[in-house]
Design an enzyme around this catalytic site. Sequence first.
Site, PDB file in Angstrom:
ATOM      1  N   SER A 128       0.860  -1.181   0.000  1.00 56.01           N
ATOM      2  CA  SER A 128       0.000   0.000   0.000  1.00 56.01           C
ATOM      3  C   SER A 128       0.898   1.232   0.000  1.00 56.01           C
ATOM      4  CB  SER A 128      -0.882  -0.004   1.259  1.00 56.01           C
ATOM      5  OG  SER A 128      -1.478   1.258   1.477  1.00 56.01           O
ATOM      6  N   TYR A 141      -1.993  -0.442  10.611  1.00 59.76           N
ATOM      7  CA  TYR A 141      -2.052  -0.843   9.203  1.00 59.76           C
ATOM      8  C   TYR A 141      -0.742  -0.503   8.492  1.00 59.76           C
ATOM      9  CZ  TYR A 141      -3.678  -1.064   4.349  1.00 59.76           C
ATOM     10  OH  TYR A 141      -3.809  -1.362   3.017  1.00 59.76           O
TER      11      TYR A 141
END
Length: 288
Positions: A128, A141
């Site tokens: 990501s 995350y």
Amino acid sequence: MIVVTGASTGTGASTAHELARRGFHVLAGVRRDHDADAIRSTGIEPINLDITKPEQVKALTARIADDPRALHALVSNAGIQVNAPVEALPMTQWRWVFEVNLFGHIAITQALLPALLRGKGRVINISSIGGKAAMPTYGAYAGAKFALEAVSDSLRREVTPLGVQVVVVEPGGVRTEMATRGIATANQPATQMTPEQDERYGSPIQAINTLMASGTASGVTADTAARVITKAATTRKPRTRYTIGQDAAPIIGLARILPDRTLDRLIATNLRRSRTRSTRRGRSSSRP
């Protein structure tokens, strides 16, 4: 033959369909029977797969060992998104985010690497932009994604001489169910914050939610993301990293070149603007 984890919906499902369209037999990892029924089609074989459950990873390994076809690639796409301030996120959720977004990927890579070595295949880890730049409330995350980036670098340097290629894909905004769930999930720990924590973080959480919603709405489709992943899985000489979406490359580039304090100020300014937009919308919606 290619394995795609997290193939129930969104980018994973689109990637499975795109690879099948290219002629690959895809073992699509899903967690529920109705997801298996939904994705089953020509070239796609649903596999019951929770990457945090060793018995299911072992069953997948046995399924591949019984197949005469070479394992061309492992696309590690499974993941969850949980957003909350570092102080406020319970340790059980910290551990679960890392279990799914990091340790599960390592477990399935370890299990399938012998087959990938035999077939001179490749590992495609879906990271990501959060693996390069950590926004407020993204500690868990982004922490797992930063770690996945490092593990991918180490793995690449270990197995490239053995004929296995390792590629990292870094999506920005993609219009998927995961992104929508992330916004809802971000509010769950917030309801359990102390009054002091709510005073400290309530406003930033609202601003981040607004930014997440905006980034998702303006993001690329899952089909567009799938085409990039498919390119990483099939091109003869892949790059070590691919970005997805118009926002990904600029954000990663800024994180690489800007001093930390400058990047901090840029993010803070963005959050203030987001907070202002959110407040204006709230006032507008409250008018008779």
